[in-house]
Design a protein around this motif. Structure first.
Motif, PDB file in Angstrom:
ATOM      1  N   ILE A   1     -11.122  -1.152  -4.458  1.00  0.00           N
ATOM      2  CA  ILE A   1      -9.948  -1.637  -3.721  1.00  0.00           C
ATOM      3  C   ILE A   1      -9.144  -2.667  -4.503  1.00  0.00           C
ATOM      4  CG2 ILE A   1     -10.975  -1.197  -1.456  1.00  0.00           C
ATOM      5  CD1 ILE A   1     -11.255  -4.290  -1.210  1.00  0.00           C
TER       6      ILE A   1
ATOM      7  N   GLY B   1      -4.356  -0.530   4.341  1.00  0.00           N
ATOM      8  CA  GLY B   1      -5.537  -0.528   3.494  1.00  0.00           C
ATOM      9  C   GLY B   1      -6.636   0.373   4.015  1.00  0.00           C
TER      10      GLY B   1
ATOM     11  N   TYR C   1      -5.539   3.865  -2.557  1.00  0.00           N
ATOM     12  CA  TYR C   1      -6.676   3.108  -2.018  1.00  0.00           C
ATOM     13  C   TYR C   1      -6.662   1.649  -2.463  1.00  0.00           C
ATOM     14  CZ  TYR C   1      -8.981   3.991  -6.574  1.00  0.00           C
ATOM     15  OH  TYR C   1      -9.285   4.064  -7.914  1.00  0.00           O
ATOM     16  N   SER C   2      -5.855   1.315  -3.458  1.00  0.00           N
ATOM     17  CA  SER C   2      -5.708  -0.079  -3.890  1.00  0.00           C
ATOM     18  C   SER C   2      -4.229  -0.429  -3.911  1.00  0.00           C
ATOM     19  CB  SER C   2      -6.354  -0.293  -5.264  1.00  0.00           C
ATOM     20  OG  SER C   2      -6.297  -1.664  -5.642  1.00  0.00           O
ATOM     21  N   ASP C   3      -3.906  -1.631  -4.373  1.00  0.00           N
ATOM     22  CA  ASP C   3      -2.541  -2.128  -4.290  1.00  0.00           C
ATOM     23  C   ASP C   3      -2.395  -3.347  -5.197  1.00  0.00           C
ATOM     24  OD1 ASP C   3      -2.790  -4.813  -2.507  1.00  0.00           O
ATOM     25  OD2 ASP C   3      -4.279  -3.325  -1.913  1.00  0.00           O
TER      26      ASP C   3
ATOM     27  N   ASP D   1      -4.219  -6.851  -3.919  1.00  0.00           N
ATOM     28  CA  ASP D   1      -5.661  -6.945  -4.145  1.00  0.00           C
ATOM     29  C   ASP D   1      -5.983  -7.001  -5.637  1.00  0.00           C
ATOM     30  OD1 ASP D   1      -6.819  -6.965  -1.500  1.00  0.00           O
ATOM     31  OD2 ASP D   1      -6.147  -4.904  -1.274  1.00  0.00           O
TER      32      ASP D   1
ATOM     33  N   PHE E   1       0.853  -1.194   0.000  1.00  0.00           N
ATOM     34  CA  PHE E   1       0.000   0.000   0.000  1.00  0.00           C
ATOM     35  C   PHE E   1       0.885   1.239   0.000  1.00  0.00           C
ATOM     36  CE2 PHE E   1      -2.706   3.348   1.529  1.00  0.00           C
ATOM     37  CZ  PHE E   1      -3.915   3.087   0.914  1.00  0.00           C
TER      38      PHE E   1
ATOM     39  N   THR F   1     -13.151  -2.408   2.355  1.00  0.00           N
ATOM     40  CA  THR F   1     -11.871  -2.026   2.945  1.00  0.00           C
ATOM     41  C   THR F   1     -10.866  -3.138   2.722  1.00  0.00           C
ATOM     42  OG1 THR F   1     -12.968  -0.712   4.652  1.00  0.00           O
ATOM     43  CG2 THR F   1     -10.688  -1.354   5.062  1.00  0.00           C
ATOM     44  N   SER F   2      -9.701  -2.775   2.215  1.00  0.00           N
ATOM     45  CA  SER F   2      -8.646  -3.757   2.000  1.00  0.00           C
ATOM     46  C   SER F   2      -8.116  -4.263   3.332  1.00  0.00           C
ATOM     47  CB  SER F   2      -7.505  -3.150   1.188  1.00  0.00           C
ATOM     48  OG  SER F   2      -6.399  -4.029   1.137  1.00  0.00           O
TER      49      SER F   2
END
Length: 654
Positions: free
Chosen positions: A481, A405, A488-490, A493, A211, A399-400
């Motif tokens: 996400i 996250g 907000y994402s990665d 995910d 993240f 929510t991650s």
């Protein structure tokens, strides 16, 4: 038969006595029995005996004549044939054996951010390992920089096997450019407070630091970061620290993260195969392109529009009504406007002001005209669903679970390109009438317009696939996400989403005729060492790649040209047929992979491509090479160099 024998014996004795003459004497002893007389007349029929055992079955008789046909049964739902195993899309004429294309359109990744050291992974203890095949081709990245102006031979001054000693990794110009020292908040715009130092070399991010902060990636800042063709001012103009000064709250587990991540040099970070297990694995098994670009500079919305039309000119209705009040728009030189930044789609019930619409055509219009099935499927589009956390409607969110996250809305309006066109929009997010009607313009009766109008929730993709309904052309956008957008994402995910999609597709009976394209809308401002070729110049107040002209107008017309001409006027027309300003490109380099039974295996393609190359493939495969007015599709490179088909010399699908 026993009673008849007794009867005949008695009659024989009487006959002997009658034959003797004289008076009657005393009765002598009984003589021997006489011979049996002749058979008497047949006695009366006895009572019927019990039924015998059933005999063996006789041979079948001849078949009788057919009876009259019964009344017709009630009509079943369309698509039953698909559920039984047939593929309706197979009936559409195509120029290749590919009958289905699925475009997974991710968010905000530069090529070097994901493939900086491919195929070499660090493989530290405790992380997933990655080991590449021995014959993996060289990629134009930070380890093996190649020269696109010289047939992608090793760049002069760098050994082909430079490895970790590549100067791009250990002596990068970004680490010494004075512009990256004492960066001010006013110039950078991503943080507040004291000046920041951004003089760092590229650095590796572990999976535990997946993240990160979201870098700047607007039209002008991206051009300024490129510094002509030097590619060495990323920290100054687009770098965004992952720190409190930039509005983030890093978890305590980040205390040992690379120092650069907390400065504007965050932009210099990259992941390797220990984090990108899926992405690097796909590159090994299928085809990777290292020369693919956003069609023009700028963020998500221009990238999404270029994917489906290649044309960001032709602005229609806007809110506010005056386009000049929207900073996402720039005058096109013809009295109209061009989109160069993010703005929500006009009329979408989830949109936030300002909003815009487009008047031109997109690929959906072309597919509808030919009756080809298609759809855009995006996370969060169905507003009736309630998530486990209780969120629903336009604010449905998730929510991650990774460190750092955050919660993010599933549906992001400016990521849905077809919503900008009245002909393909579903402004109220209406659901489809049936999973069997997904991809079609009409309901199952063949007459009633389908309420979803080809725009669906991502869940509908899986529902349609479950009943065997696989449209010919599919675009997928993950829930927020999982779309890879930093902030907000990665990548962890994101890869979960990609793996789920690929598992569904590979389980389909139609996988053998499917191609999956993994592409991205923009680079997010992540560092990339390769300067673009400028194939369509622009000269507006928002252009800055090559400085400022005599009239104070910005210039964007020259990069590392790869043999392309340097032009002094825009080469692509707007929707009115006149050259339009505000579309300088190509922009930033992004990953492009094609995953298919027809992909060349472990192949690195150097063909010059852009976002509209995906559009061009659809046009060429299903639409007879039809093009959209003024689109980048007219000059786009092909995807087919990443593919091979049975019948080609020495080729067999895998």
């Amino acid at each position: 038969m026993r009673s008849l024998n007794v009867f005949w014996l008695s009659m024989g004795a009487l006959a002997v006595a009658a034959a003797c003459g004289g008076s009657n004497g005393s009765t002598g002893p009984q003589g021997p029995a006489g011979d049996a007389g002749p058979p008497g007349a047949t006695g009366a029929t006895g009572a019927t005996g019990p039924a015998g055992a059933t005999g063996a079955t006789g041979a079948s008789g001849a078949a009788g004549a057919n009876g009259e046909a019964g009344a017709a049964g009630a009509a079943g739902e369309a698509g039953t044939a698909a559920a039984a195993g047939s593929d309706p899309a197979a009936a559409f004429a195509t120029t290749t054996p590919i009958k289905h294309v699925v475009v997974i359109f991710g968010e905000n990744i530069s090529f070097d951010h994901y493939f900086a050291t491919y195929p070499l992974a660090t493989n530290p203890a405790g992380e997933p390992t990655f080991t590449a095949a021995a014959n993996t081709p060289a990629v134009n990245n930070l380890v093996t920089p190649l020269d696109p102006n010289n047939n992608f031979q090793p760049l002069a001054g760098y050994a082909a096997d430079a490895g970790a000693n590549s100067l791009l990794l250990t002596a990068n110009a970004t680490a010494t450019n004075a512009g990256n020292l004492a960066i001010t908040a006013a110039v950078n715009g991503n943080f507040s407070g004291a000046n920041e130092d951004g003089q760092y070399n590229p650095y590796r991010l572990d999976p535990k630091y997946a993240f990160t902060s979201d870098q700047s990636h607007d039209y002008m800042p991206e051009q300024l970061a490129a510094d002509g063709t030097q590619m060495d001012l990323y920290p100054e103009f687009v770098g965004d620290p992952y720190s409190a000064a930039a509005g983030y709250t890093p978890p305590t587990s980040y205390s040992a993260a690379p120092a650069a991540l907390g400065t504007p040099a965050a932009t210099m970070g990259y992941f390797d195969g220990n984090t990108l297990v899926t992405m690097w694995g796909l590159a090994q098994d299928y085809a990777l392109n290292d020369n693919s670009w956003t069609s023009q500079f700028g963020p998500s919305t221009p990238g999404a529009i270029n994917l489906i039309s290649g044309q960001t000119n032709g602005i229609g209705t806007t809110n506010p009504a005056a386009p000049s009040s929207n900073s996402a728009l720039v005058p096109d030189g013809n009295g109209g406007f061009t989109l160069l930044s993010d703005s929500d789609p006009y009329g979408d019930t989830c949109a936030k002001t300002p909003t815009v619409s487009f008047t031109g055509k997109n690929v959906g219009d072309l597919l509808n005209a030919k009756g080809i099935t298609w759809g855009f499927f995006q996370g969060g589009f169905d507003l009736s669903v309630t998530n486990p956390n209780g969120s629903t409607g336009c604010t449905r969110s998730e929510t991650s679970g990774i460190p750092g996250g955050v919660s993010k809305a599933d549906y992001i309006a400016h990521h849905e390109p077809f919503q900008y066109y009245a002909t393909t929009a579903n402004p109220n997010h209406l659901p489809p009438s049936s999973p069997y009607a997904v991809g079609s313009s009409f309901e199952l009766d063949g007459k009633t317009p389908e309420p979803a109008n080809h725009q669906y929730d991502i869940n509908v993709f899986y529902q349609a696939m479950a009943v065997g309904n696989f449209p010919a052309v599919v675009y997928l956008k993950a829930p927020g996400i999982q779309d890879a957008h930093a902030g907000y994402s990665d990548p962890l995910d994101e890869q979960d989403f990609i793996n789920n999609v690929l598992a569904t597709l590979k389980a389909s009976p139609d996988w053998a005729t499917t191609a999956v394209v993994l592409a991205y809308d923009d680079s997010d401002g992540w560092y990339d060492h390769q300067a673009p070729p400028i194939v369509n110049p622009s000269f507006t107040s928002q252009d800055a790649l090559n400085g400022t002209g005599d009239a104070g107008t910005g210039i964007c017309n020259s990069g590392i040209q790869q043999g392309k001409t340097v032009y002094t006027t825009p080469q692509l027309n707007g929707t009115t047929g006149t050259a339009a300003q505000g579309r300088c490109g190509y922009g930033t380099r992004v990953p492009l992979l094609v995953v298919s039974p027809f992909s060349k295996k472990n192949y690195v393609d150097h063909t010059l491509t852009d976002q509209s190359s995906v559009l061009k493939f659809v046009e060429d495969n299903w639409l007879g090479g039809e093009r959209i007015t003024g689109s980048f599709d007219a000059i786009a490179g092909p995807l087919t160099n990443m593919l091979e088909f049975p019948g080609d010399a020495g080729v067999a699908a895998h």
